[in-house]
Scaffold this motif. Structure first.
Motif, PDB file in Angstrom:
ATOM      1  N   ALA A 225       0.828  -1.197   0.000  1.00  0.00           N
ATOM      2  CA  ALA A 225       0.000   0.000   0.000  1.00  0.00           C
ATOM      3  C   ALA A 225       0.870   1.259   0.000  1.00  0.00           C
ATOM      4  O   ALA A 225       2.041   1.212  -0.355  1.00  0.00           O
ATOM      5  CB  ALA A 225      -0.916  -0.049   1.224  1.00  0.00           C
ATOM      6  N   HIS A 226       0.281   2.380   0.430  1.00  0.00           N
ATOM      7  CA  HIS A 226       0.955   3.676   0.535  1.00  0.00           C
ATOM      8  C   HIS A 226       0.892   4.154   1.972  1.00  0.00           C
ATOM      9  O   HIS A 226      -0.014   3.752   2.691  1.00  0.00           O
ATOM     10  CB  HIS A 226       0.262   4.719  -0.350  1.00  0.00           C
ATOM     11  CG  HIS A 226       0.612   4.614  -1.786  1.00  0.00           C
ATOM     12  ND1 HIS A 226       1.727   5.211  -2.329  1.00  0.00           N
ATOM     13  CD2 HIS A 226       0.005   3.971  -2.802  1.00  0.00           C
ATOM     14  CE1 HIS A 226       1.783   4.940  -3.618  1.00  0.00           C
ATOM     15  NE2 HIS A 226       0.746   4.185  -3.929  1.00  0.00           N
ATOM     16  N   PRO A 227       1.763   5.023   2.397  1.00  0.00           N
ATOM     17  CA  PRO A 227       2.828   5.718   1.674  1.00  0.00           C
ATOM     18  C   PRO A 227       4.065   4.845   1.488  1.00  0.00           C
ATOM     19  O   PRO A 227       4.259   3.865   2.206  1.00  0.00           O
ATOM     20  CB  PRO A 227       3.138   6.913   2.571  1.00  0.00           C
ATOM     21  CG  PRO A 227       2.757   6.465   3.943  1.00  0.00           C
ATOM     22  CD  PRO A 227       1.625   5.504   3.775  1.00  0.00           C
ATOM     23  N   ILE A 228       4.882   5.213   0.526  1.00  0.00           N
ATOM     24  CA  ILE A 228       6.109   4.494   0.209  1.00  0.00           C
ATOM     25  C   ILE A 228       7.293   5.407   0.512  1.00  0.00           C
ATOM     26  O   ILE A 228       7.249   6.598   0.217  1.00  0.00           O
ATOM     27  CB  ILE A 228       6.132   4.088  -1.281  1.00  0.00           C
ATOM     28  CG1 ILE A 228       4.983   3.126  -1.587  1.00  0.00           C
ATOM     29  CG2 ILE A 228       7.472   3.465  -1.656  1.00  0.00           C
ATOM     30  CD1 ILE A 228       4.834   2.811  -3.061  1.00  0.00           C
ATOM     31  N   ILE A 229       8.343   4.830   1.078  1.00  0.00           N
ATOM     32  CA  ILE A 229       9.568   5.589   1.317  1.00  0.00           C
ATOM     33  C   ILE A 229      10.625   5.103   0.332  1.00  0.00           C
ATOM     34  O   ILE A 229      10.964   3.922   0.309  1.00  0.00           O
ATOM     35  CB  ILE A 229      10.068   5.443   2.766  1.00  0.00           C
ATOM     36  CG1 ILE A 229       8.996   5.959   3.732  1.00  0.00           C
ATOM     37  CG2 ILE A 229      11.385   6.200   2.944  1.00  0.00           C
ATOM     38  CD1 ILE A 229       9.380   5.862   5.194  1.00  0.00           C
ATOM     39  N   LEU A 230      11.098   6.046  -0.494  1.00  0.00           N
ATOM     40  CA  LEU A 230      12.124   5.732  -1.493  1.00  0.00           C
ATOM     41  C   LEU A 230      13.478   6.275  -1.062  1.00  0.00           C
ATOM     42  O   LEU A 230      13.587   7.456  -0.697  1.00  0.00           O
ATOM     43  CB  LEU A 230      11.782   6.371  -2.844  1.00  0.00           C
ATOM     44  CG  LEU A 230      10.577   5.874  -3.603  1.00  0.00           C
ATOM     45  CD1 LEU A 230      10.387   6.725  -4.860  1.00  0.00           C
ATOM     46  CD2 LEU A 230      10.722   4.422  -3.969  1.00  0.00           C
ATOM     47  N   PRO A 231      14.519   5.456  -1.118  1.00  0.00           N
ATOM     48  CA  PRO A 231      15.867   5.991  -0.920  1.00  0.00           C
ATOM     49  C   PRO A 231      16.182   7.003  -2.038  1.00  0.00           C
ATOM     50  O   PRO A 231      15.605   6.948  -3.131  1.00  0.00           O
ATOM     51  CB  PRO A 231      16.775   4.766  -1.042  1.00  0.00           C
ATOM     52  CG  PRO A 231      15.887   3.601  -0.759  1.00  0.00           C
ATOM     53  CD  PRO A 231      14.532   4.004  -1.287  1.00  0.00           C
ATOM     54  N   ALA A 232      17.102   7.903  -1.764  1.00  0.00           N
ATOM     55  CA  ALA A 232      17.448   8.955  -2.725  1.00  0.00           C
ATOM     56  C   ALA A 232      17.824   8.387  -4.086  1.00  0.00           C
ATOM     57  O   ALA A 232      17.436   8.938  -5.123  1.00  0.00           O
ATOM     58  CB  ALA A 232      18.583   9.813  -2.171  1.00  0.00           C
ATOM     59  N   SER A 233      18.572   7.296  -4.109  1.00  0.00           N
ATOM     60  CA  SER A 233      18.995   6.726  -5.396  1.00  0.00           C
ATOM     61  C   SER A 233      17.799   6.289  -6.232  1.00  0.00           C
ATOM     62  O   SER A 233      17.783   6.493  -7.447  1.00  0.00           O
ATOM     63  CB  SER A 233      19.952   5.560  -5.178  1.00  0.00           C
ATOM     64  OG  SER A 233      19.324   4.543  -4.427  1.00  0.00           O
ATOM     65  N   ASN A 234      16.793   5.719  -5.592  1.00  0.00           N
ATOM     66  CA  ASN A 234      15.596   5.316  -6.328  1.00  0.00           C
ATOM     67  C   ASN A 234      14.804   6.528  -6.791  1.00  0.00           C
ATOM     68  O   ASN A 234      14.283   6.545  -7.910  1.00  0.00           O
ATOM     69  CB  ASN A 234      14.715   4.413  -5.475  1.00  0.00           C
ATOM     70  CG  ASN A 234      15.347   3.075  -5.215  1.00  0.00           C
ATOM     71  OD1 ASN A 234      15.879   2.854  -4.129  1.00  0.00           O
ATOM     72  ND2 ASN A 234      15.332   2.189  -6.188  1.00  0.00           N
ATOM     73  N   PHE A 235      14.708   7.531  -5.929  1.00  0.00           N
ATOM     74  CA  PHE A 235      13.985   8.736  -6.310  1.00  0.00           C
ATOM     75  C   PHE A 235      14.623   9.378  -7.537  1.00  0.00           C
ATOM     76  O   PHE A 235      13.937   9.730  -8.489  1.00  0.00           O
ATOM     77  CB  PHE A 235      13.940   9.720  -5.141  1.00  0.00           C
ATOM     78  CG  PHE A 235      13.163  10.959  -5.435  1.00  0.00           C
ATOM     79  CD1 PHE A 235      11.776  10.940  -5.491  1.00  0.00           C
ATOM     80  CD2 PHE A 235      13.808  12.164  -5.664  1.00  0.00           C
ATOM     81  CE1 PHE A 235      11.057  12.084  -5.772  1.00  0.00           C
ATOM     82  CE2 PHE A 235      13.096  13.320  -5.934  1.00  0.00           C
ATOM     83  CZ  PHE A 235      11.713  13.272  -5.994  1.00  0.00           C
ATOM     84  N   ARG A 236      15.944   9.509  -7.523  1.00  0.00           N
ATOM     85  CA  ARG A 236      16.648  10.107  -8.670  1.00  0.00           C
ATOM     86  C   ARG A 236      16.490   9.254  -9.929  1.00  0.00           C
ATOM     87  O   ARG A 236      16.437   9.772 -11.040  1.00  0.00           O
ATOM     88  CB  ARG A 236      18.111  10.318  -8.332  1.00  0.00           C
ATOM     89  CG  ARG A 236      18.337  11.495  -7.395  1.00  0.00           C
ATOM     90  CD  ARG A 236      19.807  11.848  -7.256  1.00  0.00           C
ATOM     91  NE  ARG A 236      20.588  10.772  -6.666  1.00  0.00           N
ATOM     92  CZ  ARG A 236      20.785  10.595  -5.366  1.00  0.00           C
ATOM     93  NH1 ARG A 236      20.252  11.426  -4.499  1.00  0.00           N
ATOM     94  NH2 ARG A 236      21.516   9.602  -4.918  1.00  0.00           N
ATOM     95  N   GLU A 237      16.413   7.952  -9.757  1.00  0.00           N
ATOM     96  CA  GLU A 237      16.267   7.039 -10.892  1.00  0.00           C
ATOM     97  C   GLU A 237      14.941   7.250 -11.628  1.00  0.00           C
ATOM     98  O   GLU A 237      14.839   6.988 -12.828  1.00  0.00           O
ATOM     99  CB  GLU A 237      16.373   5.598 -10.374  1.00  0.00           C
ATOM    100  CG  GLU A 237      16.445   4.553 -11.439  1.00  0.00           C
ATOM    101  CD  GLU A 237      16.611   3.170 -10.843  1.00  0.00           C
ATOM    102  OE1 GLU A 237      17.589   2.507 -11.222  1.00  0.00           O
ATOM    103  OE2 GLU A 237      15.775   2.755 -10.020  1.00  0.00           O
ATOM    104  N   LEU A 238      13.929   7.738 -10.925  1.00  0.00           N
ATOM    105  CA  LEU A 238      12.623   7.966 -11.556  1.00  0.00           C
ATOM    106  C   LEU A 238      12.710   8.938 -12.722  1.00  0.00           C
ATOM    107  O   LEU A 238      11.948   8.845 -13.678  1.00  0.00           O
ATOM    108  CB  LEU A 238      11.619   8.501 -10.531  1.00  0.00           C
ATOM    109  CG  LEU A 238      11.247   7.588  -9.370  1.00  0.00           C
ATOM    110  CD1 LEU A 238      10.284   8.312  -8.443  1.00  0.00           C
ATOM    111  CD2 LEU A 238      10.674   6.279  -9.852  1.00  0.00           C
ATOM    112  N   ALA A 239      13.650   9.873 -12.646  1.00  0.00           N
ATOM    113  CA  ALA A 239      13.785  10.901 -13.679  1.00  0.00           C
ATOM    114  C   ALA A 239      13.998  10.309 -15.063  1.00  0.00           C
ATOM    115  O   ALA A 239      13.500  10.845 -16.058  1.00  0.00           O
ATOM    116  CB  ALA A 239      14.937  11.839 -13.324  1.00  0.00           C
TER     117      ALA A 239
END
Length: 117
Positions: free
Chosen positions: A60-74
């Motif tokens: 479910a949500h909310p989800i916590i993304l490490p910075a590397s994963n967040f940047r990878e979304l770009a």
């Protein structure tokens, strides 16, 4: 929603000291504080894992993304966050919670009335 996350991940103004991003749905204000604390604690103990609540085994949500994963979304061409997380299953940590709110959105006034404290 996913295109908004991608745009946010492209922004160059984020502080370099940020280690995680919490992806929370606006129609889930009823998620318990204890659930958020549990997720934050899991992310602290597992800094390279995507931390996601699971209510009765269902992610479910909310989800916590490490910075590397967040940047990878770009640069991702994946269609949505669900698919993105599933393609990173080896890095996902499902955190068992007893908060049904993680699985329910408040989409109507009736939903809000039902969940209102």
């Amino acid at each position: 929603m996913f295109s908004s996350l991608q745009e946010a991940s492209r922004w160059i103004g984020w502080l370099s000291t940020l280690t995680h991003w919490i992806i929370s749905l606006g129609d889930q204000p009823h998620v318990q504080i204890s659930t958020l604390r549990l997720l934050l604690d899991a992310a602290r103990r597992n800094p390279t894992r995507i931390c996601q609540p699971a209510f009765h085994g269902r992610a479910a949500h909310p989800i916590i993304l490490p910075a590397s994963n967040f940047r990878e979304l770009a640069q991702s061409n994946i269609p949505n966050l669900r698919v993105y997380v599933r393609t990173r299953e080896a890095f996902r940590l499902r955190v068992a919670v007893e908060d049904a709110a993680v699985s329910h959105d408040l989409n109507t006034p009736e939903d809000y009335t039902r969940w209102k404290p």
